[in-house]
Each structure stands twice: as C-alpha cells, then as structure tokens.
Write a protein that holds these residues in place. Sequence first.
Motif, PDB file in Angstrom:
ATOM      1  N   THR A  19       0.784  -1.034   0.040  1.00  0.00           N
ATOM      2  CA  THR A  19       0.004  -0.063   0.094  1.00  0.00           C
ATOM      3  C   THR A  19       0.871   1.219   0.068  1.00  0.00           C
ATOM      4  N   SER A  20       0.437   2.063  -0.652  1.00  0.00           N
ATOM      5  CA  SER A  20       1.275   3.356  -0.863  1.00  0.00           C
ATOM      6  C   SER A  20       0.843   4.641  -0.037  1.00  0.00           C
ATOM      7  N   ILE A  21      -0.402   4.607   0.393  1.00  0.00           N
ATOM      8  CA  ILE A  21      -1.132   5.543   1.100  1.00  0.00           C
ATOM      9  C   ILE A  21      -2.038   5.188   2.343  1.00  0.00           C
ATOM     10  N   ASN A  22      -2.094   5.949   3.251  1.00  0.00           N
ATOM     11  CA  ASN A  22      -2.949   5.815   4.378  1.00  0.00           C
ATOM     12  C   ASN A  22      -3.667   6.992   4.782  1.00  0.00           C
ATOM     13  N   LYS A  66      -3.446  -4.640   1.215  1.00  0.00           N
ATOM     14  CA  LYS A  66      -3.383  -5.468   2.445  1.00  0.00           C
ATOM     15  C   LYS A  66      -4.734  -5.170   3.209  1.00  0.00           C
ATOM     16  N   ILE A 104       0.193  -6.359   9.665  1.00  0.00           N
ATOM     17  CA  ILE A 104      -0.191  -5.222   8.542  1.00  0.00           C
ATOM     18  C   ILE A 104       0.450  -4.097   9.069  1.00  0.00           C
ATOM     19  N   GLY A 133       3.164  -2.472   5.896  1.00  0.00           N
ATOM     20  CA  GLY A 133       1.970  -1.793   5.534  1.00  0.00           C
ATOM     21  C   GLY A 133       2.281  -0.167   5.776  1.00  0.00           C
ATOM     22  N   SER A 168       5.735   2.517   5.219  1.00  0.00           N
ATOM     23  CA  SER A 168       6.008   2.791   3.647  1.00  0.00           C
ATOM     24  C   SER A 168       4.986   3.841   3.047  1.00  0.00           C
ATOM     25  N   GLY A 169       3.895   3.836   3.819  1.00  0.00           N
ATOM     26  CA  GLY A 169       2.763   4.407   3.145  1.00  0.00           C
ATOM     27  C   GLY A 169       2.787   6.292   3.157  1.00  0.00           C
ATOM     28  N   ARG A 170       2.035   6.732   2.455  1.00  0.00           N
ATOM     29  CA  ARG A 170       2.246   8.148   2.579  1.00  0.00           C
ATOM     30  C   ARG A 170       0.730   8.610   2.981  1.00  0.00           C
ATOM     31  N   TYR A 171       0.736   9.768   3.909  1.00  0.00           N
ATOM     32  CA  TYR A 171      -0.451   9.906   4.496  1.00  0.00           C
ATOM     33  C   TYR A 171      -1.235  11.016   3.257  1.00  0.00           C
ATOM     34  N   VAL A 172      -2.303  10.928   3.294  1.00  0.00           N
ATOM     35  CA  VAL A 172      -3.134  11.531   2.207  1.00  0.00           C
ATOM     36  C   VAL A 172      -4.391  12.168   3.179  1.00  0.00           C
TER      37      VAL A 172
END
Lengths: 302, 616
Positions: free
Chosen positions: A59-62, A221, B513, B517, B520-524
């Motif tokens: 996943t690239s955003i959260n 995921k 997770i 998970g 690496s994620g970018r906060y939007v």
Amino acid sequence: MDINWIKILGLIVTVVMAFFTGALYGGLARVVTARIQNRFGPPALQNLFDIIKLYSKKTSINHGWMQHLGPVWAITASTTTLLFIPILRDSTFFTNLSFDGDLIFLMYIMVFGSLGMALGAGQTGNPNSAIGVSRGLSQLVGYKVPFILSLVALMIQFQTTNLNDLLAVQDSFIHWNIFQSPFAFLAGILAFLGMMGYKPFDIVFAPAEIASGPPSEFGSKYLGMMLTSRSIFTFAKLVLFVNIFFGGADNIFILLIKTFLLYMIPLLIGIVNPRFRTEQAVRFFWGFPTAFGIIAVILAAW
Amino acid sequence: MTSITGILGITFGAALLTFLLHHLVPKLRNIVAILAVGATGYIAWQMPIDSYMTHFTIGSFDIIWGNSEYSKLFALLISVLGFFALIYSHDFMAGKKRLGYYYMNFLIAIGSMYGIVYSQDLISLFFFWEIMTWSSFLLIIYCCKDSQQVGLKYFIFSAIGAYSILIALVLIYANLGSVTFIKVFAQFGSMSFEVQLSSVILLLIGFGVKSAIMPLHVWAPKSYAISPSPFTAVFSGALSKMGVFGIGIVLFKLASQGGYYIYVKEILAWIGGITALLATFYAVFQTDAKKLLAYSSVGQLGYIVVGLAIGTPLSIMAALFLAVLHAAFKGALFLATGAVYHRTGTTDMNEVSGLVRKMPYTFLTALMGIIAVSGVPPLGGFAGKWMLYQSLIESDHYFLVIVVFASSTAAFLYLYRYIFSLFLGQEEKEFEDVKEVSWLMRIPMLTLVIFTLVVGVAPGLLLEPISGAMGYLGVGATQFETTVIWNAWGNKIDMFTIMNSIGILFGIAFVFITVKGFKSGRYVTTKDIHTSGEVPTENENLTYAVDFYKPFERALGWVLKPSVDKFYNKIATNLEHAFDHLRYIYTGNGQTYAMYVVIFLVILIAFSELIFGVKL
C-alpha cells in the motif's frame, strides 16, 4: 498454567479451515449467481486468488491510525467469534474456547467487528463510507430484534445460555431445534438473511450506488484483511446457525454439507429479489420476523 | 479526623475557602479544591463501617450519620469522580469568570452528596438532598443567560421530587414517631397499607427525578448540555446516582416489607426498560454531542433501574456494577466532549469533524468510552450487560430483556454518530489549528477509561465492594471470582480468556499489517479519496453528518412523535394563561385596589346581618 498445545493446534486449524471454506463459499456463490443469470462466472476459487493477490500488494497511502486499525479490528472480532463457537459436537479438538453462557457474549462480539470497520471507514472521510455505515447500523438494529427473540426463546426453553448445552439437546434428527421450536427458527433465519447481507438487504454495500460503502477506501493488504475477515465471519455465522438450529455436526464432512446448504438460503433468496431501502429493511425485520420471535418466546415460556 | 464530620467539614469548609481565596490568592483556589476532595476520598476509603458514628439532636429529631458498605461504595464513587473532574477543571475553567462561585458550588455539591450517602435518618437525607439541588442548580445557570429557562425546569422538577420526599417523610414521622433509618427500616411494615404504598411511591418519585427516569427526565438533556463539562461529568456520573442510591434503599429496605412489593418492582422495571429504549431512540437523533450523551445517560440509568427493580442477587449486582461503571465511562465521555468544546468552542456535531489526528488522546478516551457504553467486550460494559441479561432471562422477564437488548443495540447508532461526527470524517479547514488539550485534562479522562478496561478484564475487583454493599441491602451476592462470573443456571463467563484471545489476535494481525503496511505509506488528506473520478475542489463539503440516521428515523415513524416534554410545556402554558387571568384582579394599580377595599366594605355593610348577625 499448563498450555494445551492440542487445543491451540485445533484453534489454528479452525481458523485456517474457516478462511478457506468461507472464501470458497464466496466463490461458489458467484458461480451460482452467474449460472442463474445465464453467465459462466469466475472460477470457484476466484475469491481465494483475489485475497492472496491483495496480500502480495504494497500500500502506498494511508489515512491515519484508525483506518490502519480498522481491518485489524475486524479480523480480531471475526476470529474471536469463530473461536468461541464449538465447531463440532463432542470433539476435544474442535470445541475451541467455547465456555458456558457464551450466547450473549457471541451476540456482542459479532458487532465488535462491524464497529471496528465502521471506525476505520470513518477516518477516511469518504462520504460513501459514512452513508454505508449509517445504513449498516440502522439495519443492524433491525435484524438484531428477531435474532435476540429467537435466541431468548431457545434459552428459556432449555434453561441455558450455553451453546454446548443447546447442542446436547439436539441429539437426534427430530430433536433439532428447527423442529423443536419452529417459530424461533423462522425468526432466526429471517434475521440471518439480514446478517449475511445479500439482497434484499445489501444496501449497506450497494456497489453501484455508494461504491461498496464502508470498504471503499481500503486497498491492498487492508482490503485483503477485510476480505479474510469476511470469509471467516461468514463461516462463523454459518456454524453458529447450524449449531443452534440444525443439530451441529459430528464430523467435518457433515458440517460442510450443512453449512453450504444453509449458505444457499440467503444467496438464492437474494438472487431473485431486488434491494430494500434501509427503512424498508428495518420495518421488514420489525414486522413478521419479530412477530414470529414473539410467538416463539410465548410458546417457550408457556 | 477519620469521621463523617471530618469529611463534611473539609468539603464545606473548602467551599467557603475557595470562594475567599478566589479574591485573595486565585492560584491556591484550585489546589485547595482538589486537595479537599482528595483528602475526603482518602478518609472515606479508610473509614470503618459504623452505622452510628455521629449523633446529635435538633429539636426532637435524632440526627444520625453513619457509614455502611453501601454508603462507602457511593462515597468513593463521588470522591474519585469529583477529584478527577476538579483536576480537569484546572485547565478547562482557566480564564473563565466567576470561578469562586464555580468552585464553591462544585464543592458544596460534592459535600451534600457525601451527606446524602452518610445520612442515617430521613431529615438529614432531605436536608442534604435540598443542598445538592441548590448547588447543582447554581452550576447549571453558571454559563449564560439562556441557561435560566433550563435551570428553572430543573428546579421545578427537583422541587416536585423534594416535596414528594418531604411528604413521605412527614407521613412516616406521623405514623412511626421517628425518622431514623434503624427505626424506619424495622417498623415500616407495621404501618397501614395505604401509608406504606404512598410513601414508597412518593419516595420513588423523589429519587426518580434525580436519576431522570421517564417521564421525569425532561430536565436532564438541556441541564446536562448547558452545565460546564467537568460538572456535567459529576452531574451524570455521581449526582444522578444519588437517585439510584435512594431507589436501592426504598426498594430493599422499605418496600420489601409489604405485599405490594412485587407489583412495585415489576412496574418500576418496565418503566426503567421503556426509559432505556426511548431515551436511546431520542439520543440517536440529537445533533449536540452533550445532549446526545445526556439522553444516553438517561438510557443507561434506565438499565440500572431495571437491574435494581428485578431484585435478584445477580441483577442487583449488575445494577450496582453498571452504576459505578457508568460514572467512569460517561464521566470520561463528558470530559472528552468538554475537551472538544475547549478547543473548538462548540459541541455541535454538524459543525465539528475530523479531529482524530489533532486530538489523538481525546479520541482514544472517546473510543474506549463508547466501547464501554456499547457493552462490547472486553471493556467493563460487557460484564455488566452480561449480568443484566442473564438475570433478566433467568427471572422470567422475557420481553423486558428484548426491550433492554434492543435499546442496547440501538445505542451503537448514537455512539458511532458521536465519535464519527466529532473525530472522524472530513478534516475541516476551520479546525486546522486545533491542538490536543493539556496533560492535566488528558490524565483524568484517560484514568477513567483505563478503569473501565481493568474492571472489564477483572470484574471481580469491583464486585468485591459491591457484594459488601449488597449485604447492607440484605441480598447475598452470587458466585464470582476475579475474572469469572456465574449465573443461577451455572453458566459462567470468563473475561480473562476473552481478553487473552482478543489481545493475542489483535497483536498478531496488527504486527502483520504494520510491518510492511504502515511505514511505507504516505499520509493523504481526507479530500484525497475515491469519488468516482470527480476531483473534489478545495472548498467542497464532503462531510456526511447532517441527518445521519434519516433512514432510521423514517423506519421509526410515529414512535418519536409523542413527547412528554411537550405535554409538560402545554401544562405550563395553560397555567400561565390561567395566571394571566389573575392579573385582571391584581392590576398593580392603586386605584383599583382602593376600589376593591370600597367594594369589600359595601359588601360587608350590605350583608352585615348575614355575616355578623347585626345590622350596621
């Protein structure tokens, strides 16, 4: 405290089995739907493949911690639900963590997952998710009423709140609760339709209208975990109803047959029916199903 | 000074002292208040059980103050909640006006509650009851001018309750010649049936007003909404429990001596159940967070009344358990709402949204609070609900259990709306600069919700003192261990296994997770969402908060239409009209009054033979 390794192995096997069975049933449901609509449909294992694919994605955003925890919460709740249901009768391996007086616990823990998912979906800020949650919770209040009525009817009939005791009284075919208290069964099975979320009660997810509602902001995921949770939860609900009304199962094979046949009820009803609006669904549950439940309670109390 | 006089002296003394200090050394004022309540809490904790501790006579009345297990439970509840609310007040009330007034009334309210629980006679109970009403009334009208209408309603209902208690007191005194608890408890059954029943009903009305039982609840929503948040926590958590305290005594010490007991119990149980259901439905459609919580409190007190009224050992245990727990979680929720108000200046759920990233600790409090209220395991609410349902089912209250369960399920609706509207959803530009509240405000909230978690895993810790309190009420507790509770059918629940299972599963899933998970994620932002291809503009409103449960409202239909509040208002308006007519007589004009005097004299003279027997 000594650790019972056999039991822990049993727990793990239960969860894995529930996941595969739930995913397979989901795939079969798509096949059945397709055949009825004169299509070929995807392979029966498609749901399983989808989930495995989703787990392999990054996943690239959260949207923040609550969204991150939503699927974790959901899977915790569905697995816990499963673990507190005896899968097979009189089995040391598959009694799981079920304890005396667990029916009320199960009713509450079953809501826990929806709550977690609703909170996770809430943080994304997607209005579709919020609309879905609002509908889902309204519908929940709808079908919980006949469900609790049917359970209370059984509880007072057999003077127990324990699922194992309910299994013990259904020792032969004619003693199944579907025959012992048919009105409780009617209320329970109608509530079950709402619980499974197929048409006519699928306005919560309504793919074409609100983009699947609550899970619409979850990908990779997160979505994989949610679908896993859904598969496990589907199986848990099926086993619960088999235990309550259809005398449980002595071995895995019978369990699979019973759960599959039970699964076909909401599916087949759903395929040929259009969708209810939320208020129609709530009113439906507070109509005949509740009336059946009240009759069941009166009969049981008599 | 390990005595009741000490406790009352410290709280009322500190009340005066804070008022004086407000003008002399304002900084000490808050500390004195906090220390006073902390010290009294410690004294209450240490105080031995002695039902005849302080004794003196005023006129011909025996005044007795004493400590029982039952008093101790409620005294500790008052002191702990009051202590945390006062710590919270330090920052919450900072910079507000008339703080001397605020602290003085706060302490008087707490002192009067102590007085109520330690009273061993009806006179001092009534005396402290009135002080409690006055001080809480003064705190309700603290905030602003519009509060007077609300305060008036509260006061009218409190007066109805107080007079009910007073009449019952007079009835009992006239028949028994004494109002001490020892004598009243022992001889209540010897009075005539009518006197017994009417005094029980009058006392139940008196205590029912404070615990906001329908149809006496109408003062509650607005009073809770308008009083300052730290006091609302005490108001809903402790002050309303005084009603529960009284109902417990009336039911098990007085009413249980008569043949009408079973009917009183059943009727009260149904009133409680209907209160729970309707209050929950009303809560679902509130738009103000504090009003929502207020209706929720009314509903939760409905459960407690149901538990008390059923009267089996397990149900009383459930009721007292829920009473203590309700103080913790509803206190925490009111404090969390207060924190939101402190930072945003409003509690309107249609306005505030998306605070979760700005106020994470407040969010955590609210989250655990709503889980505890909803009764989902593993937090404390579940153990209480479990006991309540089990006791209802095994005592053959089949339809009542449905009503209670339906209201408990419907509670999910308003709880989700509460947390979603305030903390989740779209992040608004208006609240971009909102910051988390200070630690002095966070610690009280968090401690209260951690308490619900601890009690959820080990309900036995709380059931221990509760079983003592039940001993005072003359009911034996049912079987329980630290983490396990049994019902009468021998079924049990083991919170420890549940907690372990949930904890382990949550841990595994979370690690799984998170490892790959999250980091690496970018906060939007909340504008960066799936909207079927349309890109929302900067100022486009995507919040879904107004009329959140419209479909549910449609499904309920006419159920919510009738309103007791409107009925009372109609009575009030009609009375006002009636009094308006009186003003034709009392015009306030001197000439009119002079004319009345003349007319009166003319009548006297004209009919003198009839009246006096003499012709003038």
